[in-house]
Design an enzyme around this catalytic site. Sequence first.
Site, PDB file in Angstrom:
ATOM      1  N   GLU A 127      -2.518  -9.105  -2.496  1.00 47.18           N
ATOM      2  CA  GLU A 127      -2.066  -8.484  -1.253  1.00 47.18           C
ATOM      3  C   GLU A 127      -3.049  -7.371  -0.880  1.00 47.18           C
ATOM      4  OE1 GLU A 127       1.898  -6.881  -1.257  1.00 47.18           O
ATOM      5  OE2 GLU A 127       1.809  -6.449   0.876  1.00 47.18           O
ATOM      6  N   GLY A 267       0.472   1.285  -7.158  1.00 50.44           N
ATOM      7  CA  GLY A 267       1.503   1.423  -8.184  1.00 50.44           C
ATOM      8  C   GLY A 267       1.782   0.123  -8.917  1.00 50.44           C
ATOM      9  N   ALA A 268       2.043  -0.930  -8.145  1.00 48.80           N
ATOM     10  CA  ALA A 268       2.417  -2.202  -8.746  1.00 48.80           C
ATOM     11  C   ALA A 268       2.416  -3.283  -7.679  1.00 48.80           C
ATOM     12  CB  ALA A 268       3.800  -2.101  -9.368  1.00 48.80           C
ATOM     13  N   MET A 269       2.610  -4.534  -8.123  1.00 48.82           N
ATOM     14  CA  MET A 269       2.573  -5.645  -7.173  1.00 48.82           C
ATOM     15  C   MET A 269       3.630  -6.676  -7.532  1.00 48.82           C
ATOM     16  SD  MET A 269       1.217  -6.995  -4.511  1.00 48.82           S
ATOM     17  CE  MET A 269       1.917  -8.506  -3.879  1.00 48.82           C
ATOM     18  N   GLU A 270       4.358  -7.099  -6.497  1.00 50.25           N
ATOM     19  CA  GLU A 270       5.553  -7.914  -6.680  1.00 50.25           C
ATOM     20  C   GLU A 270       5.305  -9.418  -6.774  1.00 50.25           C
ATOM     21  OE1 GLU A 270       4.741  -6.232  -3.794  1.00 50.25           O
ATOM     22  OE2 GLU A 270       5.328  -7.358  -2.018  1.00 50.25           O
ATOM     23  N   HIS A 303      11.691  -1.160  -7.242  1.00 52.91           N
ATOM     24  CA  HIS A 303      11.047  -1.541  -5.977  1.00 52.91           C
ATOM     25  C   HIS A 303      10.459  -2.957  -6.060  1.00 52.91           C
ATOM     26  CE1 HIS A 303       8.774  -0.667  -2.206  1.00 52.91           C
ATOM     27  NE2 HIS A 303       7.916  -1.529  -2.743  1.00 52.91           N
ATOM     28  N   GLU A 304       9.681  -3.202  -7.098  1.00 51.21           N
ATOM     29  CA  GLU A 304       9.040  -4.528  -7.202  1.00 51.21           C
ATOM     30  C   GLU A 304      10.087  -5.610  -7.422  1.00 51.21           C
ATOM     31  OE1 GLU A 304       6.171  -4.301  -6.138  1.00 51.21           O
ATOM     32  OE2 GLU A 304       5.854  -2.183  -6.555  1.00 51.21           O
ATOM     33  N   HIS A 307      11.787  -6.545  -4.229  1.00 51.27           N
ATOM     34  CA  HIS A 307      10.939  -7.363  -3.361  1.00 51.27           C
ATOM     35  C   HIS A 307      11.210  -8.862  -3.539  1.00 51.27           C
ATOM     36  CE1 HIS A 307       8.231  -5.057  -0.961  1.00 51.27           C
ATOM     37  NE2 HIS A 307       7.601  -4.459  -1.942  1.00 51.27           N
ATOM     38  N   GLU A 326       8.323  -3.661   3.341  1.00 51.91           N
ATOM     39  CA  GLU A 326       8.105  -2.400   2.633  1.00 51.91           C
ATOM     40  C   GLU A 326       9.136  -1.321   2.996  1.00 51.91           C
ATOM     41  OE1 GLU A 326       6.591  -2.352   0.068  1.00 51.91           O
ATOM     42  OE2 GLU A 326       5.172  -4.011   0.197  1.00 51.91           O
TER      43      GLU A 326
HETATM   44  N1  B3K Z   1       3.137  -4.753  -2.068  1.00 49.79           N
HETATM   45  C1  B3K Z   1       2.332  -3.939  -2.928  1.00 49.79           C
HETATM   46  C2  B3K Z   1       1.277  -3.166  -2.219  1.00 49.79           C
HETATM   47  C3  B3K Z   1       0.030  -3.910  -1.949  1.00 49.79           C
HETATM   48  C4  B3K Z   1      -1.025  -2.965  -1.443  1.00 49.79           C
HETATM   49  C5  B3K Z   1      -2.255  -3.663  -1.030  1.00 49.79           C
HETATM   50  N2  B3K Z   1      -3.313  -2.746  -0.685  1.00 49.79           N
HETATM   51  C6  B3K Z   1       3.150  -3.008  -3.735  1.00 49.79           C
HETATM   52  C7  B3K Z   1       4.455  -2.653  -3.179  1.00 49.79           C
HETATM   53  O1  B3K Z   1       4.605  -2.094  -2.124  1.00 49.79           O
HETATM   54  O2  B3K Z   1       5.418  -2.963  -3.830  1.00 49.79           O
HETATM   55 ZN    ZN Z   2       6.586  -2.657  -1.798  1.00 48.34          ZN
END
Ligand code: B3K
Ligand code: ZN
Length: 872
Positions: A127, A267-270, A303-304, A307, A326
């Site tokens: 992403e 922070g992290a990615m879902e 949060h993740e 998602h 988001e």
């Molecule tokens: N969806 C990702 C963020 C991606 C950022 C890309 N530059 C994390 C989050 O909001 O949970």
């Molecule tokens: Zn998010």
Amino acid sequence: MSTNTTSSPAPIVKRRADYQQPDFLIQTVDIHFELESHETIVTCSTTVTRNGKHDKPLVLDGEQLKLLSVKLDGKEQSDYLQDETSLTIHTLKNEFELTIQNQIDPKGNSSLEGLYQSSGAFCTQCEAEGFRKITYFLDRPDVLAKYQVTIVGDKTLYPYLLSNGNKVDSGELADNKHWVKWSDPFNKPCYLFALVAGDFDLLEDTFVTASNRSVKLELFVDKGKAERGYHALESLKKSMAWDETEFGLEYDLDIYMIVAVDFFNMGAMENKGLNVFNSKFVLANEQTATDEDFFNIEAVIGHEYFHNWTGNRITCRDWFQLSLKEGLTVFRDQQFSNDMSSPIVNRIKNVRIMREHQFAEDASAMSHPIRPDEVIEMNNFYTVTVYDKGAEVIRMLHTLLGKQGFRAGMDLYFQRFDGQAVTCDDFVQAMQDANNKDLTQFRRWYSQSGTPQVTVSDTYEQETGLYKIEFSQQTKPTFDQAEKLNLVIPMRFSLIDQNHNQQLNSVIEEQIVELTEQTQVIEFSNQSSKPVLSLLHDFCAPVKLNYAYSRSDLVALMLKSPDDFTRWDASQRVFSQCILQLADQGEITKTQSIKDTVAVFDQVINDANLDLALKTEMLTIPSFESLFQQVESVDVEQLRKSRLQLLEAFADTYQTQWFDLYKSIQIPKYEYTVEQVKQRKIRNLVLKYLAASQHQHAQSIIEQQFLTADNMTDSIGALAAAQLGDLAEFDSLMQQFEQKWQADPLVLDKWFALQANTDRADILARLELLMGHAQYTINNPNRVRALIGSFAFYNVSGFHNIDGSGYKFVADYLIKLNDINPQVASRMITPLIQWQKVDVKRQALMQHQLMRIGDTPGLSKDLYEKITKSLP
Ligand code: B3K
Ligand code: ZN
């Protein structure tokens, strides 16, 4: 910035209004990876169908790929067109199988986007548009496909080969290699694809869902760090249970994996079924992590996880709709945190982000609506506006529709759109239909940028007992938009009578009015005296509130408002009013004004019934950043001095009370519980005041706390106090800390941050030294944020030094970082582009540095977009 002399064309602006459906769709993806650090071979077979009747060619996105071959229905192709960012294939077929083979260099990928290596392990970040750095593809969120992934890699180096969905097959190969095949039954856009390969410690657990399905939970962390993963795993189970009770949402796969990596841009990615996390938001024990870290881990894990429904099951049609997932998911994680910890502390945290960062963004050249209209680099729009203001917009819907109405809207949203890529409008429509409420005007929150101001005035007639309140709203033009319309602003408020008792003549003590007009008047009859207005309960709208509160009004609110947020806000207004006026006062008035202000807090300090968390927040002097946002033009040095002056007087006046308070709180062995967190927080706040007031025992208490602390919160608390009081032992304590944690970069980041925001004349020389530290590397975003980020965002005297050296230092660094990691560089340019409120001399100095960065050869799209916007 001079005109573009390099050969690369000016980056293209994409517009929301230009959205077109994709010309082709991809039904299935069968992707195969032969992992090698510098030469990974990717073979991607897709089934492609023409979308609608047309004869356009297939145009795939791809960047930094070495193309090896293109096959269409098994036949090798040669008449394709390839350029820096795309691959065009001419065919008139309506359905075909396309196989593309290409080579990539994960180890050489320092942008940490696409496939890269983090401390030896392979991982991905796709992403927003990172999949195109893996293979040629229709890299847009409205192309949803089913994925099968095969990973081949060295057995010793990469015993774990992970991807989305379920593991369906595996085997051994020659040359010490093995392979694993994964299949994800859910359709997904490519930004949710993930691959991880490496050697980890594994923590395992199980979650049984409401419908009695057993889900395997797997958490992968660096070798030797297993014992730091339990809090994250517990947080995951809490998140899963919470989404079931609050929203009726269950997890949908048989396995949920989380991998913690050290090199990560955010922070992290879902990613579906395989979240990739910055290790900062996974690893914690009481020795290494503060209470705040524990809180953040729970929040980010939540949060993740959330998602999975708001983002993955229903995703965005295009990236302009980012707030669809988001804003909503931040709102959901905020509600989750409320239920897990102190709601008022949590709410104040949210509001601080809005006031200190989002209001700042809206006042800058980067101002944009929560659903932006124009974008050059999508990564630049993962902003406090899209996320946090987006969450405030969802919260307003929650307020307007009520808990049940909001839930009904969510249920309808899932029922209508599960499995689809949709828009913010689709979401609002579901809320509207489920509640039978016209949200036409409300939708303006999605298209209008800027911070609205709500101005309130009131009159009271003694003879008739009539009390009138006039509300008016105004949103000033922003950099991106001149015209502003009236918004729907829910205003939650109540009246408190002059005796500071609750207003009795209304049945409902709290009112909610919907402000929709430019001006609206509300009347209350039979008031025996002029009431005190308690406004903006729970920060019910992301606005600035103008009301001429008298000091006695504020004191009444602090002590009697039925709303905890308003009580805190009143305390902050008392402090702010004083600080912001100090500059214009003569010495005598100044002393008196400080004395009066400080005196107000006597009752707060001595109120034994006040919740400890709220007390701590009320006794906290507003940050420089929040004060900065309250004025139109800022004399940086003066504001910093005024704030410090009040802080020191406040600290001095209540020295004895701070000392007694500190001594009165005894905390048994560390546990991360709501109660203990509150106790540690107030102890560490008063410790700061003891240090600032140079209390005779401050030094020994700090040393004692530092040496005996059984947890990181108290160690950092001691250091922060020594730093604020500018105590002699600050340096030696810092040295001890560094020695103890030198092998642990995540812990050392706290130390880098403290070093970077220390008020020192030789700060730049110190930063240079720190950049040479064995654990420092420009390639790791956590290190860069801790050191350079803390300096740029929080070291007021150093960054804003009137000789311009602070700005130059940051600019020099960003020029280097531009080549290594444009995303991180672009985040860190924020303080430099927010020059609008400082004095003209500093403005010129900041703009000069922006121009220098702008002239950098090979400037990234990320920095280009921000610099071109922010230069006058
Ligand atoms: N969806 C990702 C963020 C991606 C950022 C890309 N530059 C994390 C989050 O909001 O949970
Ligand atoms: Zn998010």
